[in-house]
Write an enzyme that holds these catalytic residues in place. Structure first.
Site, PDB file in Angstrom:
ATOM      1  NE  ARG A  50      -3.687   0.180   2.404  1.00  0.00           N
ATOM      2  CZ  ARG A  50      -4.326   0.471   3.538  1.00  0.00           C
ATOM      3  NH1 ARG A  50      -4.384  -0.418   4.518  1.00  0.00           N
ATOM      4  NH2 ARG A  50      -4.930   1.630   3.694  1.00  0.00           N
ATOM      5  CG  HIS A 100      -9.418   5.640  10.431  1.00  0.00           C
ATOM      6  ND1 HIS A 100     -10.326   5.365   9.431  1.00  0.00           N
ATOM      7  CD2 HIS A 100     -10.165   5.768  11.562  1.00  0.00           C
ATOM      8  CE1 HIS A 100     -11.553   5.342   9.927  1.00  0.00           C
ATOM      9  NE2 HIS A 100     -11.486   5.590  11.216  1.00  0.00           N
ATOM     10  CB  CYS A 136      10.540  -2.693  24.270  1.00  0.00           C
ATOM     11  SG  CYS A 136       9.403  -3.122  22.940  1.00  0.00           S
ATOM     12  CB  ALA A 216     -13.836  14.724  -3.989  1.00  0.00           C
TER      13      ALA A 216
HETATM   14  P1  OAD Z   1     -14.912   3.605   1.349  1.00  0.00           P
HETATM   15  O1  OAD Z   1     -14.107   2.818   0.393  1.00  0.00           O
HETATM   16  O2  OAD Z   1     -15.795   2.892   2.292  1.00  0.00           O
HETATM   17  O3  OAD Z   1     -15.825   4.644   0.569  1.00  0.00           O
HETATM   18  C1  OAD Z   1     -15.311   5.467  -0.436  1.00  0.00           C
HETATM   19  C2  OAD Z   1     -16.416   6.395  -0.869  1.00  0.00           C
HETATM   20  O4  OAD Z   1     -15.877   7.312  -1.797  1.00  0.00           O
HETATM   21  C3  OAD Z   1     -17.598   5.710  -1.552  1.00  0.00           C
HETATM   22  O5  OAD Z   1     -18.798   6.178  -0.954  1.00  0.00           O
HETATM   23  C4  OAD Z   1     -17.483   6.170  -3.018  1.00  0.00           C
HETATM   24  O6  OAD Z   1     -18.758   6.352  -3.623  1.00  0.00           O
HETATM   25  C5  OAD Z   1     -16.789   7.496  -2.855  1.00  0.00           C
HETATM   26  N1  OAD Z   1     -15.978   7.934  -3.999  1.00  0.00           N
HETATM   27  C6  OAD Z   1     -15.176   7.189  -4.814  1.00  0.00           C
HETATM   28  N2  OAD Z   1     -14.533   7.986  -5.682  1.00  0.00           N
HETATM   29  C7  OAD Z   1     -14.926   9.259  -5.427  1.00  0.00           C
HETATM   30  C8  OAD Z   1     -14.607  10.529  -5.989  1.00  0.00           C
HETATM   31  N3  OAD Z   1     -13.740  10.669  -6.976  1.00  0.00           N
HETATM   32  N4  OAD Z   1     -15.217  11.624  -5.462  1.00  0.00           N
HETATM   33  C9  OAD Z   1     -16.114  11.513  -4.441  1.00  0.00           C
HETATM   34  N5  OAD Z   1     -16.444  10.340  -3.880  1.00  0.00           N
HETATM   35  C10 OAD Z   1     -15.861   9.230  -4.350  1.00  0.00           C
HETATM   36  O7  OAD Z   1     -13.872   4.557   2.117  1.00  0.00           O
HETATM   37  P2  OAD Z   1     -14.049   5.293   3.529  1.00  0.00           P
HETATM   38  O8  OAD Z   1     -15.404   5.822   3.713  1.00  0.00           O
HETATM   39  O9  OAD Z   1     -12.909   6.242   3.628  1.00  0.00           O
HETATM   40  O10 OAD Z   1     -10.713   2.236   7.965  1.00  0.00           O
HETATM   41  O11 OAD Z   1     -13.811   4.081   4.517  1.00  0.00           O
HETATM   42  C11 OAD Z   1     -13.825   4.328   5.885  1.00  0.00           C
HETATM   43  C12 OAD Z   1     -12.849   3.415   6.573  1.00  0.00           C
HETATM   44  O12 OAD Z   1     -13.138   2.045   6.235  1.00  0.00           O
HETATM   45  C13 OAD Z   1     -11.405   3.570   6.144  1.00  0.00           C
HETATM   46  O13 OAD Z   1     -10.754   4.649   6.766  1.00  0.00           O
HETATM   47  C14 OAD Z   1     -10.806   2.263   6.541  1.00  0.00           C
HETATM   48  C15 OAD Z   1     -11.888   1.325   6.060  1.00  0.00           C
HETATM   49  O14 OAD Z   1     -11.967   0.119   6.707  1.00  0.00           O
HETATM   50  C16 OAD Z   1      -9.568   1.891   8.568  1.00  0.00           C
HETATM   51  O15 OAD Z   1      -8.585   1.533   7.943  1.00  0.00           O
HETATM   52  C17 OAD Z   1      -9.634   1.961  10.040  1.00  0.00           C
END
Ligand code: OAD
Length: 230
Positions: A50, A100, A136, A216
């Site tokens: 990653r 996170h 440690c 976005a």
């Molecule tokens: P997700 O992968 O769950 O969601 C990404 C969102 O971005 C979706 O709703 C898409 O529709 C939207 N999306 C994709 N491309 C886009 C663009 N160009 N413009 C606007 N929107 C777009 O990602 P997160 O919501 O960030 O946690 O996920 C939340 C958490 O779940 C992450 O931080 C991670 C994961 O498990 C940890 O690692 C703790």
């Protein structure tokens, strides 16, 4: 509040959706303390992969607009992110709150007193000598929040403070992972106008005052231009 969608145009994979990381990888194998205990080399390999992916990516127009807003003294914009890629930081965002954690920081897996404070680590390849805690000597782990773990209390407090605002934008997040997903509701209860920017509807669309369907990296620059035009 930003999520993985903000970095999608930079080439960083999101978590959910057809191309999402959680389609190809099981979180319980890679993103939990017990996964690390079981097979630290496998977990480190995944994080190195990653890191290498993110290292080849650049911040996009969405990161740049948010960074510029965060630098304005008068507007008092705070950026809270769930993203661990640090692209907001590379774009120059001030006072970023990373709920996170960061892909580019590590901490002691044993949680030894001196090793709980994360330190920078930018190694892109995993060798047999996995990263170690300098205090440690135990294994070091990525300083990201894994499933079943609590968020840093100070970050949550700062995010909560930021949620006392006039306008709360929820951008590029599926709005299903708590506590991050809860801040929009908190802000609304405190009187904020809630606007969502996402390619699709999410649970936040139902209560947002405005839900803009769009990317976005397109919508934020347009909003920036409209604001500049007064
Ligand atoms: P997700 O992968 O769950 O969601 C990404 C969102 O971005 C979706 O709703 C898409 O529709 C939207 N999306 C994709 N491309 C886009 C663009 N160009 N413009 C606007 N929107 C777009 O990602 P997160 O919501 O960030 O946690 O996920 C939340 C958490 O779940 C992450 O931080 C991670 C994961 O498990 C940890 O690692 C703790």
């Amino acid at each position: 509040m930003t999520g993985a969608g903000v970095s999608a145009a930079s080439g960083v994979p999101t978590f959910r959706g057809p191309e999402g990381l959680w389609r190809s990888f099981r979180p319980e194998d890679l993103a939990t303390p017990s996964a690390f205990e079981r097979d630290p080399a496998l977990v480190w390999e995944w994080y190195a992969w990653r890191r290498a992916k993110v290292a080849s990516c650049q911040p996009n127009a969405a990161h740049e607009v948010l960074a510029r807003w965060s630098q304005h003294e008068s507007t008092q914009v705070r950026v809270v992110t769930q993203n661990v890629d640090d692209l907001h930081l590379r774009a120059g965002t001030r006072d970023l709150i990373r709920l996170h954690g960061s892909l580019w920081e590590i901490k002691c897996f044993n949680g030894c007193a001196a090793g709980v404070r994360a330190w920078r680590d930018e190694v892109l390849t995993v060798t047999e000598r996995l990263p170690r805690c300098p205090h440690c000597g135990g294994l070091a782990r990525p300083a990201v929040v894994w499933f079943g773990e609590s968020l840093d209390a100070a970050d949550v407090a700062r995010a909560s403070q930021a949620a006392s605002c006039d306008v709360f934008l929820t951008v590029g997040t599926s709005a299903i992972v708590y506590p991050a997903a809860g801040f929009a509701r908190i802000a609304q209860a405190r009187g904020a106008f809630i606007a969502e920017i996402n390619l699709e509807q999410t649970p936040a669309s139902a209560f947002a005052d405005a839900a803009v369907l769009g990317a976005a990296e397109d919508v934020l620059p347009t909003l920036d231009q409209l604001l500049a035009a007064g």
